[in-house]
Design a protein around this motif. Structure first.
Motif, PDB file in Angstrom:
ATOM      1  N   GLY A 156      13.135  -4.300  38.914  1.00 32.37           N
ATOM      2  CA  GLY A 156      13.159  -3.583  40.189  1.00 32.37           C
ATOM      3  C   GLY A 156      14.319  -2.607  40.236  1.00 32.37           C
ATOM      4  O   GLY A 156      15.471  -2.985  40.007  1.00 32.37           O
ATOM      5  N   SER A 215       7.798  -8.826  45.187  1.00 28.79           N
ATOM      6  CA  SER A 215       8.888  -8.408  44.305  1.00 28.79           C
ATOM      7  C   SER A 215      10.023  -7.773  45.097  1.00 28.79           C
ATOM      8  O   SER A 215      11.204  -7.967  44.791  1.00 28.79           O
ATOM      9  CB  SER A 215       8.377  -7.444  43.236  1.00 28.79           C
ATOM     10  OG  SER A 215       7.728  -6.335  43.811  1.00 28.79           O
ATOM     11  N   SER A 219      13.845  -9.499  45.333  1.00 23.91           N
ATOM     12  CA  SER A 219      15.016  -8.734  44.912  1.00 23.91           C
ATOM     13  C   SER A 219      16.114  -8.789  45.971  1.00 23.91           C
ATOM     14  O   SER A 219      17.287  -9.043  45.661  1.00 23.91           O
ATOM     15  CB  SER A 219      14.635  -7.274  44.640  1.00 23.91           C
ATOM     16  OG  SER A 219      13.825  -7.151  43.492  1.00 23.91           O
ATOM     17  N   SER A 312      17.795  -7.878  40.689  1.00 25.85           N
ATOM     18  CA  SER A 312      16.462  -7.526  41.178  1.00 25.85           C
ATOM     19  C   SER A 312      15.425  -8.373  40.465  1.00 25.85           C
ATOM     20  O   SER A 312      15.719  -9.083  39.500  1.00 25.85           O
ATOM     21  CB  SER A 312      16.163  -6.035  40.957  1.00 25.85           C
ATOM     22  OG  SER A 312      15.977  -5.743  39.581  1.00 25.85           O
ATOM     23  N   ASN A 389      20.187  -8.525  35.632  1.00 26.29           N
ATOM     24  CA  ASN A 389      19.166  -9.516  35.948  1.00 26.29           C
ATOM     25  C   ASN A 389      19.202 -10.714  35.004  1.00 26.29           C
ATOM     26  O   ASN A 389      19.646 -10.610  33.859  1.00 26.29           O
ATOM     27  CB  ASN A 389      17.781  -8.867  35.903  1.00 26.29           C
ATOM     28  CG  ASN A 389      17.599  -7.820  36.986  1.00 26.29           C
ATOM     29  OD1 ASN A 389      18.298  -7.842  37.996  1.00 26.29           O
ATOM     30  ND2 ASN A 389      16.675  -6.901  36.783  1.00 26.29           N
TER      31      ASN A 389
END
Length: 441
Positions: A156, A215, A219, A312, A389
């Motif tokens: 993301g 999503s 995030s 994210s 991430n």
């Protein structure tokens, strides 16, 4: 062939699909060790068209593989995104279906618990081969073994209109939640005053693509320091201070009318009527399809950092193999080819994130990877975001996944747009997911 207990477990865990094909549930698999006359092992591969924007590329790849091989032949069944996953699930529950198929990174817990997927070491993968994957490949681990071969990752990120930000006095994108809210609000208000009517920000999923709220929400929950489940995956944990912080922040964009519910984040962005929005970097292909509307007028940035971090959601796809296939070595041969560094570096053409550590692949592949990164400035923020991430969200998300994604679509949207109080929206998610987690134990 899988042990009888595992077959029963699969039938139970996929009960809704098995019921559709109940007459076939006791039948064996239809994997073929070879085709008459050619001496080759035949692998059935079912997949949605993952090469974004060019559906014919999948057949082209399979044809290339078949041309290159003496001992293995792949038969492709190309599915549609709208129902492809369900068709695979129905076939596997019936003891039929593909030898190899496409699955979301993170994999689905029902298949893993049922023993329906073969671990990579049973397919001929060596430690050196799996050790070349990025650490994020742990999203495909289960009980200490790796079950999926990543084709590519998604992360993301934030997309922003450089022309719009420059028009309203911003020479760089916002880097924090506070900066995002200030910048977005100013653009919305100033553009309203001058007649341009631009929304400074839109959350993907609060528009005409509601599934994307999953999503997006995950995030922002992560950035607030929240989690989807407890560390042991037994409890849903969204109704927390972190969850309330994230949802109240998102809600503020609609309370002060910085963002309008229902406006398409992507279409508005392409038309220059939405200044910024978050989604997986793969949406770049859709933005580029805007032609003259977008050319030279937009860029990518890492997600603005929240109170806890700038993490994210991670996405993308992997290949998995049927544990009941008659020729696991042949399945592994195909998977190693399609998910190889040599092929995965090609997927960067549709902005897919290379799933290997560039330092651990052949020099020629690393050179090509580095050349692609240098040729497009958007790779720098994408890779920065990738480095923020971890596998944690996807490993949590596989527990109660189907229930969670449906619950979030309803309750996150209702909480953010003011139809439900924030604590009620979050409690609703935890209640629904909690039942699924309890049922799965």
């Amino acid at each position: 062939m899988a042990r009888p207990r595992r077959r029963r477990l699969l039938a139970v865990s996929l009960a809704s699909t098995c019921a559709i094909t109940a007459a076939a549930c006791s039948q064996g698999g239809d994997s073929t060790a070879g085709s008459p006359g050619d001496g080759k092992a035949t692998i059935k591969f079912w997949s949605m068209p993952f090469w974004i924007g060019q559906d014919d590329k999948l057949k082209e790849l399979v044809d290339d593989f078949n041309t290159s091989q003496k001992d293995v032949k792949v038969e492709l069944t190309q599915l549609e995104w709208k129902d492809g996953r369900d068709k695979v699930k129905q076939a596997i529950a019936a003891g039929e279906g593909p030898d190899v198929w496409l699955m979301n990174n993170g994999l689905e817990l029902e298949y893993l618990k049922a023993g329906a997927i073969a671990p990579l070491d049973k397919l001929g993968y060596t430690e050196a081969e799996t050790g070349a994957f990025l650490d994020l490949a742990k999203v495909d681990e289960y009980e200490g073994k790796l079950y999926g071969a990543p084709l590519y990752f998604d992360a993301g990120v934030m997309l922003y209109r450089t022309d719009v930000l420059e028009k309203y006095g911003y020479d760089k994108p916002p880097a924090t939640w506070d900066e995002l809210k200030t910048t977005a609000s100013a653009i919305t208000q100033e553009s309203k005053a001058d007649g341009s009517g631009i929304s400074g920000w839109q959350f993907k999923g609060m528009d005409d693509h509601v599934n994307a709220i999953n999503s997006t929400w995950e995030s922002f929950l992560c950035q607030a320091g929240g989690s989807l489940t407890s560390p042991d995956y037994k409890k849903s944990t969204q109704n927390t201070e972190a969850g309330k912080t994230a949802m109240n922040y998102m809600r503020s964009f609609y309370q002060d009318k910085t963002s309008p519910v229902g406006t398409s984040a992507l279409n508005g962005f392409v038309d220059g009527k939405v200044a910024m929005f978050p989604f997986f970097q793969s949406v770049i292909a859709n933005v580029e399809a805007g032609g003259a509307k977008t050319k030279g007028k937009w860029a990518v940035a890492p997600m603005p950092k929240g109170p806890a971090s700038g993490c994210s959601m991670v996405g993308g796809h992997s290949l998995v193999a049927n544990s009941r296939g008659e020729d696991l070595k042949a399945a592994g041969t195909f998977m190693k080819w399609l998910a190889s560094p040599e092929q995965s570096v090609r997927y960067m053409d549709f902005h897919a994130i290379f799933p290997y550590d560039p330092a651990k692949v052949a020099p020629a592949v690393k050179t090509l990877h580095d050349r692609k990164v240098k040729s497009n400035p958007n790779w720098t923020p994408i890779l920065e975001q990738l480095g923020r991430n971890t596998p944690d969200l996807l490993l949590q998300d596989r527990h109660g996944w189907a229930t969670r994604w449906e619950a979030q679509k309803a309750s996150v949207v209702a909480g953010v747009n003011g139809q439900l109080p924030v604590d009620e929206a979050l409690k609703s998610i935890d209640d629904e997911v909690g039942k699924a987690l309890d049922a799965g134990r």
